[in-house]
Design a protein around this motif. Structure first.
Motif, PDB file in Angstrom:
ATOM      1  N   SER A 110       0.843  -1.206   0.000  1.00 26.16           N
ATOM      2  CA  SER A 110       0.000   0.000   0.000  1.00 26.16           C
ATOM      3  C   SER A 110       0.877   1.253   0.000  1.00 26.16           C
ATOM      4  N   VAL A 111       1.962   1.222   0.777  1.00 21.11           N
ATOM      5  CA  VAL A 111       2.888   2.357   0.783  1.00 21.11           C
ATOM      6  C   VAL A 111       3.348   2.639  -0.640  1.00 21.11           C
ATOM      7  N   PHE A 112       3.752   1.564  -1.352  1.00 27.00           N
ATOM      8  CA  PHE A 112       4.292   1.755  -2.696  1.00 27.00           C
ATOM      9  C   PHE A 112       3.243   2.312  -3.655  1.00 27.00           C
ATOM     10  N   VAL A 113       2.018   1.780  -3.589  1.00 30.59           N
ATOM     11  CA  VAL A 113       0.966   2.229  -4.513  1.00 30.59           C
ATOM     12  C   VAL A 113       0.709   3.726  -4.328  1.00 30.59           C
ATOM     13  N   PHE A 114       0.539   4.150  -3.072  1.00 30.05           N
ATOM     14  CA  PHE A 114       0.270   5.575  -2.827  1.00 30.05           C
ATOM     15  C   PHE A 114       1.501   6.430  -3.141  1.00 30.05           C
ATOM     16  N   TRP A 115       2.680   5.859  -2.910  1.00 31.48           N
ATOM     17  CA  TRP A 115       3.947   6.547  -3.198  1.00 31.48           C
ATOM     18  C   TRP A 115       4.000   6.941  -4.676  1.00 31.48           C
ATOM     19  N   GLU A 116       3.643   6.002  -5.544  1.00 31.67           N
ATOM     20  CA  GLU A 116       3.693   6.266  -6.984  1.00 31.67           C
ATOM     21  C   GLU A 116       2.594   7.242  -7.406  1.00 31.67           C
ATOM     22  N   LEU A 117       1.423   7.105  -6.779  1.00 33.83           N
ATOM     23  CA  LEU A 117       0.323   8.018  -7.098  1.00 33.83           C
ATOM     24  C   LEU A 117       0.709   9.454  -6.736  1.00 33.83           C
ATOM     25  N   MET A 118       1.484   9.578  -5.655  1.00 27.47           N
ATOM     26  CA  MET A 118       1.978  10.879  -5.238  1.00 27.47           C
ATOM     27  C   MET A 118       2.859  11.498  -6.317  1.00 27.47           C
ATOM     28  N   ALA A 119       3.699  10.656  -6.931  1.00 26.95           N
ATOM     29  CA  ALA A 119       4.578  11.160  -8.001  1.00 26.95           C
ATOM     30  C   ALA A 119       3.734  11.673  -9.166  1.00 26.95           C
ATOM     31  N   VAL A 120       2.652  10.963  -9.483  1.00 28.11           N
ATOM     32  CA  VAL A 120       1.783  11.398 -10.597  1.00 28.11           C
ATOM     33  C   VAL A 120       1.127  12.728 -10.252  1.00 28.11           C
TER      34      VAL A 120
END
Lengths: 85, 563
Positions: free
Chosen positions: B118-128
């Motif tokens: 979950s950390v990783f998924v939201f982490w990448e969404l943050m970059a977008v």
């Protein structure tokens, strides 16, 4: 439409400077009156914080100047590649 | 607890962001304020513990897990989205605020994630989300900067992904808990986190990209990426010693580059790296006092840095100028902005009665308690340096110094309210720190306001102020930038690629030239044999055919006997 502001008068700037120097002196005096609970030995030196703050800032400014001499470029330096984009 | 009350605050913001494009006028303005307010309320209604569990492949994900540390960071992120949304109400670009809410929502998603996936998924969404915020400034420079920004963050995401995969393979555990730097996977996770924190060697992505966003976009950007990184480091790597040294490097890197900088928002961008450095030092020291200090400093930093960037944004929106060498004397016509910017500057410098004083001093105190004299000396010098590069330099060159003759008015009400509220918080937290201390992950046993602390801090700061004015000539603004590591991928990388291409072209041309004669000879030979009378096309006499058949038959007979 230039409006006069009290800060525009050189006389008031001089007063501000005097006030500033007075406050500096006050903090120094307070440092002698109040027990500063030194933890490290250097903290016990008289006026340590004042001298340390002043000297390290001088060093940082000079260090930045030296680095700037090496690394400063005109601010259009990257301009060309951005227009290409 | 009934499940009806359990809303994921991050998803509230992200869902709300997707709704915003369909709204116009007053409805949109109301939604811009209501969405983060709803996220904040839903966050505070959440009980502590693992609230959502989702089975995915062989794993059980916990995308919603709350404890004190998570709630502290999620709260400041939601509050930042709310006040940032208020500040950006008059932003004409219709993409920016929705993008910022996706960005803020995914930052909250990281803080509330109980597992690494979950950390990783939201982490990448943050970059977008953050890339879209930069992009929506709409200038060629912002477009170019957003491409460089997203490249760094996608690379960071890949490193993080590799680390998380390795961690799951090795341990079979998904939970996001404290890790040791004992395996390649954990080092990769640490590196992925550090890239977003603006740590060396890639710090340059931050001052390169953030100042290219719009007057309101930079305010959002300053808050989420780096502080989410501080959060994951707090949870994942408390007491990792290397963070102390990385943090100290970032502190002085920020000061020196900010001292050399001319663009007002780049000064503040370098000072983000500087402030995150203080937080990293706290995480690296790793005692309860230090971790509390890092968390508290992240909280107060988001507020005063947003306030500083709001005042800079108000100046940019009013004048269209961003260079200190073209600004000055704005206090004449923008007294409210000047006041708010100055309060932010005092707070970042940790002046007594401001929020920075009650948060940063906990990190310093932790260094003292741990008898780390060299760390403490460097932190004290750094505190003086913060006053120098952000506390005085920013307000002095933007609002005071030589009069530039510009007389723009103070900004409209929505911007003034946003600045006023954050300025109020800077003072309120500084005067009354207990509510913030109560939110910190560990019990706080610390009194910031002792006579000794106030006096020593005032000596340190005021004498560094004296150094600023004594050295004012050396600090005169010049229309220059200072090369940073982004030079490697903006100039050196493309130059190497270009010259490699040229060398390849050259080599190919030479090869073609050298082999031209031989190739022509071979070609001529082939052509000759493909003509009537050539080896391939000539007619053969039938006698020759009969001879070859006889040779074959004899060979057959011979092999038959031999077999």
């Amino acid at each position: 439409m230039k409006t006069e502001h009290w800060l525009d008068h050189p006389r008031n700037i001089k007063r501000l400077w005097r006030g500033f120097l007075a406050v500096l002196a006050l903090t120094l005096i307070a440092g002698f009156v109040v027990d500063l609970h030194p933890h490290f030995a250097v903290e016990g030196w008289p006026g340590f914080y004042a001298g340390y703050g002043f000297l390290t800032c001088l060093l940082m400014i000079l260090g930045a100047k030296a680095l700037g001499w090496l690394l400063k470029r005109p601010d259009r330096y990257y301009g060309r590649d951005e227009r290409d984009d | 607890m009934t499940s009806a009350l359990i809303l994921h605050p991050g998803l509230v913001l992200i869902g709300g962001a997707l709704l915003l494009p369909f709204l116009r006028g007053t409805a949109r303005s109301a939604a811009v304020l209501a969405i983060p307010a709803l996220a904040l309320i839903s966050l505070w209604l959440l009980p502590e513990g693992e609230l959502w569990r989702i089975a995915w492949l062989d794993y059980e994900l916990t995308p919603l897990a709350v404890d004190k540390l998570a709630r502290l960071f999620a709260s400041i992120f939601a509050l930042m989205a709310l006040i940032g949304g208020l500040f950006a109400l008059r932003q004409e670009n219709r993409l920016e605020v929705p993008a910022a809410y996706v960005y803020a929502g995914s930052a909250i998603g990281v803080t509330l994630a109980g597992d690494l996936i979950s950390v990783f998924v939201f982490w990448e969404l943050m970059a977008v989300g953050s890339t879209l915020v930069i992009w929506s400034a709409g200038t060629p420079a912002a477009w170019a900067a957003s491409r460089r920004y997203v490249a760094v963050h996608l690379a960071g995401g890949m490193i993080l992904f590799a680390g998380i995969t390795g961690h799951i393979l090795a341990t079979g555990e998904l939970g996001f808990t404290a890790m040791e730097t004992d395996s390649v996977a954990h080092w990769l996770i640490l590196a992925g986190f550090l890239i977003n924190a603006g740590a060396p060697p890639l710090s340059a992505w931050l001052p390169d990209a953030y100042p290219e966003a719009s007057w309101s976009g930079t305010v959002f950007l300053s808050a989420f990426t780096t502080k989410t990184a501080v959060y994951v480091l707090l949870r994942g790597f408390p007491g990792t010693e290397i963070l102390i040294w990385l943090g100290l490097f970032m502190i002085f890197y920020g000061i020196v580059y900010a001292l050399l900088e001319n663009d007002m928002r780049r000064i503040l961008a370098y000072s983000i790296v500087n402030q995150v450095g203080f937080m990293l030092v706290g995480i690296g020291i790793g005692t309860e006092m230090a971790l509390n200090g890092a968390a508290a400093h992240a909280f107060t930093h988001i507020i005063y840095k947003a306030l500083l960037l709001m005042s800079a944004g108000a100046v940019l929106a009013a004048t269209g100028r961003r260079k200190c060498s073209e600004l000055g004397g704005l206090f004449h016509s923008m007294p409210f902005t000047t006041l708010c910017g100055t309060i932010g500057a005092l707070a970042i410098s940790s002046f007594p009665l401001t929020s920075g004083f009650v948060s940063k001093s906990m990190v310093t105190q932790a260094a003292i308690d741990g008898h780390l004299q060299s760390v403490w000396l460097l932190l004290a010098a750094a505190s003086a340096g913060v006053f120098l590069h952000a506390g005085i330099k920013f307000p002095w060159f933007v609002f005071f110094q030589r009069d530039s003759g510009l007389r723009p008015p103070d900004p409209p009400a929505s911007l003034r309210w946003a600045m006023g509220l954050f300025a109020f918080l800077c003072i309120a937290i500084g005067v009354w720190p207990q509510p913030l201390y109560a939110l910190l992950p560990y019990p706080v046993d610390y009194a910031p306001y002792t006579a000794a602390h106030v006096i020593t801090q005032l000596q340190l700061l005021l004498f560094s102020g004296l150094a600023f004015f004594v050295m004012l000539d050396a600090l005169k603004r010049t229309p220059t930038i200072t090369l940073d590591v982004d030079w490697l991928w903006r100039v050196a990388g493309p130059a190497i690629a270009r010259s490699a291409h040229e060398i390849w072209q050259e080599a190919r041309a030479r090869l073609a030239e050298a082999s031209a004669a031989r190739a022509a000879a071979v070609g001529a030979l082939l052509a000759r044999h493909r003509q009537p009378g050539g080896l391939l096309l000539r007619s053969w006499p039938s006698g020759g055919m009969a001879l070859w058949v006889m040779v074959m038959l004899l060979a057959n007979l011979l092999f038959y006997y031999l077999g």
